[in-house]
Design a protein around this motif. Sequence first.
Motif, PDB file in Angstrom:
ATOM      1  N   LYS A  83      -8.687   4.287  -1.398  1.00  0.00           N
ATOM      2  CA  LYS A  83      -7.635   5.271  -1.119  1.00  0.00           C
ATOM      3  C   LYS A  83      -6.268   4.620  -0.943  1.00  0.00           C
ATOM      4  O   LYS A  83      -5.243   5.288  -1.018  1.00  0.00           O
ATOM      5  CB  LYS A  83      -8.000   6.082   0.132  1.00  0.00           C
ATOM      6  N   SER A  84      -6.243   3.326  -0.714  1.00  0.00           N
ATOM      7  CA  SER A  84      -4.965   2.616  -0.569  1.00  0.00           C
ATOM      8  C   SER A  84      -4.601   1.830  -1.827  1.00  0.00           C
ATOM      9  O   SER A  84      -3.586   1.140  -1.836  1.00  0.00           O
ATOM     10  CB  SER A  84      -5.027   1.672   0.634  1.00  0.00           C
ATOM     11  N   GLY A  85      -5.441   1.921  -2.855  1.00  0.00           N
ATOM     12  CA  GLY A  85      -5.139   1.247  -4.107  1.00  0.00           C
ATOM     13  C   GLY A  85      -5.675  -0.168  -4.211  1.00  0.00           C
ATOM     14  O   GLY A  85      -5.387  -0.865  -5.186  1.00  0.00           O
ATOM     15  N   MET A  89       3.075  10.479  -7.365  1.00  0.00           N
ATOM     16  CA  MET A  89       4.035  10.800  -8.418  1.00  0.00           C
ATOM     17  C   MET A  89       3.350  11.024  -9.765  1.00  0.00           C
ATOM     18  O   MET A  89       3.757  11.877 -10.541  1.00  0.00           O
ATOM     19  CB  MET A  89       5.054   9.658  -8.564  1.00  0.00           C
ATOM     20  N   LYS A  90       2.322  10.222 -10.043  1.00  0.00           N
ATOM     21  CA  LYS A  90       1.630  10.305 -11.329  1.00  0.00           C
ATOM     22  C   LYS A  90       0.138  10.526 -11.099  1.00  0.00           C
ATOM     23  O   LYS A  90      -0.658   9.590 -11.194  1.00  0.00           O
ATOM     24  CB  LYS A  90       1.846   9.032 -12.142  1.00  0.00           C
ATOM     25  N   ASN A 150      -6.699  17.300  -4.712  1.00  0.00           N
ATOM     26  CA  ASN A 150      -6.224  18.321  -3.770  1.00  0.00           C
ATOM     27  C   ASN A 150      -5.211  17.761  -2.780  1.00  0.00           C
ATOM     28  O   ASN A 150      -5.214  18.086  -1.577  1.00  0.00           O
ATOM     29  CB  ASN A 150      -7.408  18.941  -3.018  1.00  0.00           C
ATOM     30  N   GLY A 151      -4.348  16.882  -3.285  1.00  0.00           N
ATOM     31  CA  GLY A 151      -3.286  16.334  -2.453  1.00  0.00           C
ATOM     32  C   GLY A 151      -3.697  15.205  -1.533  1.00  0.00           C
ATOM     33  O   GLY A 151      -2.884  14.717  -0.752  1.00  0.00           O
ATOM     34  N   GLU A 152      -4.954  14.763  -1.602  1.00  0.00           N
ATOM     35  CA  GLU A 152      -5.435  13.690  -0.735  1.00  0.00           C
ATOM     36  C   GLU A 152      -5.932  12.516  -1.562  1.00  0.00           C
ATOM     37  O   GLU A 152      -6.572  12.697  -2.604  1.00  0.00           O
ATOM     38  CB  GLU A 152      -6.581  14.199   0.155  1.00  0.00           C
ATOM     39  N   ALA A 153      -5.653  11.309  -1.081  1.00  0.00           N
ATOM     40  CA  ALA A 153      -6.143  10.110  -1.759  1.00  0.00           C
ATOM     41  C   ALA A 153      -7.650   9.982  -1.547  1.00  0.00           C
ATOM     42  O   ALA A 153      -8.153  10.213  -0.444  1.00  0.00           O
ATOM     43  CB  ALA A 153      -5.433   8.874  -1.220  1.00  0.00           C
ATOM     44  N   VAL A 154      -8.358   9.619  -2.610  1.00  0.00           N
ATOM     45  CA  VAL A 154      -9.818   9.461  -2.538  1.00  0.00           C
ATOM     46  C   VAL A 154     -10.211   8.167  -3.248  1.00  0.00           C
ATOM     47  O   VAL A 154      -9.462   7.628  -4.052  1.00  0.00           O
ATOM     48  CB  VAL A 154     -10.550  10.653  -3.200  1.00  0.00           C
ATOM     49  N   ASP A 155     -11.415   7.668  -2.933  1.00  0.00           N
ATOM     50  CA  ASP A 155     -11.939   6.501  -3.647  1.00  0.00           C
ATOM     51  C   ASP A 155     -12.243   6.883  -5.098  1.00  0.00           C
ATOM     52  O   ASP A 155     -12.798   7.960  -5.365  1.00  0.00           O
ATOM     53  CB  ASP A 155     -13.226   5.997  -2.986  1.00  0.00           C
ATOM     54  N   THR A 213       0.827  -1.219   0.000  1.00  0.00           N
ATOM     55  CA  THR A 213       0.000   0.000   0.000  1.00  0.00           C
ATOM     56  C   THR A 213       0.854   1.259   0.000  1.00  0.00           C
ATOM     57  O   THR A 213       0.559   2.230  -0.709  1.00  0.00           O
ATOM     58  CB  THR A 213      -0.926   0.001   1.230  1.00  0.00           C
ATOM     59  N   GLU A 214       1.919   1.248   0.779  1.00  0.00           N
ATOM     60  CA  GLU A 214       2.816   2.407   0.845  1.00  0.00           C
ATOM     61  C   GLU A 214       3.315   2.806  -0.542  1.00  0.00           C
ATOM     62  O   GLU A 214       3.377   3.995  -0.876  1.00  0.00           O
ATOM     63  CB  GLU A 214       4.000   2.048   1.752  1.00  0.00           C
ATOM     64  N   HIS A 215       3.625   1.827  -1.353  1.00  0.00           N
ATOM     65  CA  HIS A 215       4.183   2.113  -2.673  1.00  0.00           C
ATOM     66  C   HIS A 215       3.087   2.433  -3.702  1.00  0.00           C
ATOM     67  O   HIS A 215       3.321   3.201  -4.633  1.00  0.00           O
ATOM     68  CB  HIS A 215       5.061   0.945  -3.115  1.00  0.00           C
ATOM     69  N   CYS A 216       1.893   1.861  -3.523  1.00  0.00           N
ATOM     70  CA  CYS A 216       0.757   2.258  -4.364  1.00  0.00           C
ATOM     71  C   CYS A 216       0.457   3.744  -4.188  1.00  0.00           C
ATOM     72  O   CYS A 216       0.237   4.478  -5.158  1.00  0.00           O
ATOM     73  CB  CYS A 216      -0.485   1.438  -4.004  1.00  0.00           C
ATOM     74  N   ILE A 217       0.440   4.187  -2.941  1.00  0.00           N
ATOM     75  CA  ILE A 217       0.169   5.598  -2.640  1.00  0.00           C
ATOM     76  C   ILE A 217       1.277   6.484  -3.194  1.00  0.00           C
ATOM     77  O   ILE A 217       1.021   7.552  -3.747  1.00  0.00           O
ATOM     78  CB  ILE A 217       0.007   5.786  -1.122  1.00  0.00           C
ATOM     79  N   ALA A 218       2.514   6.040  -3.065  1.00  0.00           N
ATOM     80  CA  ALA A 218       3.642   6.824  -3.585  1.00  0.00           C
ATOM     81  C   ALA A 218       3.513   7.040  -5.077  1.00  0.00           C
ATOM     82  O   ALA A 218       3.757   8.144  -5.601  1.00  0.00           O
ATOM     83  CB  ALA A 218       4.955   6.126  -3.263  1.00  0.00           C
TER      84      ALA A 218
END
Length: 370
Positions: free
Chosen positions: A315-317, A275-276, A352-357, A266-271
């Motif tokens: 939000k975690s991919g 990035m993209k 806006n800089g936040e992960a969303v569904d 999950t950490e790398h999915c969010i990263a």
Amino acid sequence: MKTWTKTACALAILAISQTAYAEEAPQSQRELFNQAYSQYKEAIAERKNFNAVKFAKQSYLLGKVLYKDSPKDLAALTVNYATSLSNIRQSDKKKRKVTHKKAKALFDEALTIYQGIKPAQTTAIIDTHLKKAKVMPTTGGTKDEIEKALELAEKNGDEVFVAKVKMLAFDTLNRGKYTRHLRGLTIEALDTFQEKLPENAIDRVMAEFNVARIYQDEKKSNKAEKLYLNVIKQFDTLDYSHPFKLGAHSRLISIYEKRGDSDKSTEHCIAIGKMKPWQEDQDPVPLYRTALDYPTNYAMLGKEGHVVLSFTISKSGTVKDIEVLQSEGGRKFEKSAKKMLAEWRYAPKFENGEAVDAKNMKIRLDFTLG
């Protein structure tokens, strides 16, 4: 850390001089050359290999007149034509053999030209030997061309330069599978870089990424993980998204998912999501996917079909809220498709800089017997 420059670029940039035209050449020939060479560069940028061959050939033939008194430029045009031929993917073995034979002859022509130039064009000759290695008809021939390049490097450079040539061999000849010889050279190069260069040197970091790929393919995931994590660490100091950093994140997702460690994944999915960032019309591509399990009894009966699913990327991919929108072939296809999709991982959507569904995603999965 210095700005990224690919190893191949550092060793050999075969650029055409803008001032080397023969003054007596007709204006029409100059214009035709300019047009053909511009179209060749455009085809390369767009990865249109057949167009690249067409315009590289035109540039080469016109260059024989325009650059007859400029051997360095003529040799570069010859290498361009040969390289464009070597980049064509042909499933027909006979056609591929003919294409590679033509490319080999052109590389030999370029080498003859380079070898007659003073001062010695060492980096261009090394580059040409490695590109020629790609079209040699036998493994032994490929190895011989690599060794010729390394012999030149050893005569004209220090250990770091030799290591750069070894990495250039990997970049030029890597086809997704590694011969024992190429694998050994790549690991030797990394050993040299780790001994001679600081931790954040770009050549060292790039070598770590490529050796990590080799270890991952060999299922040595612990060794690969360590190298990928260091690649990310070094590129975290940059203010832009480097493709090797992106690749390291993506490959770590695969390593962690196969271990069953979804939290680390999950950490790398969010990263990657940061990035993209998603485009509005983006059709997301999974970062990790599992194979479709074809129901055994359906396969024995020769049944085929498809399933269309809707789902949400969390939000975690992870994938959730999977629903069947339409299917054909049977309920077991639906069950298999839902099970597989639930195991996939994506980069989450950011707003806006936040992960969303990301809701209302759709995918069609086909069950066909090939």
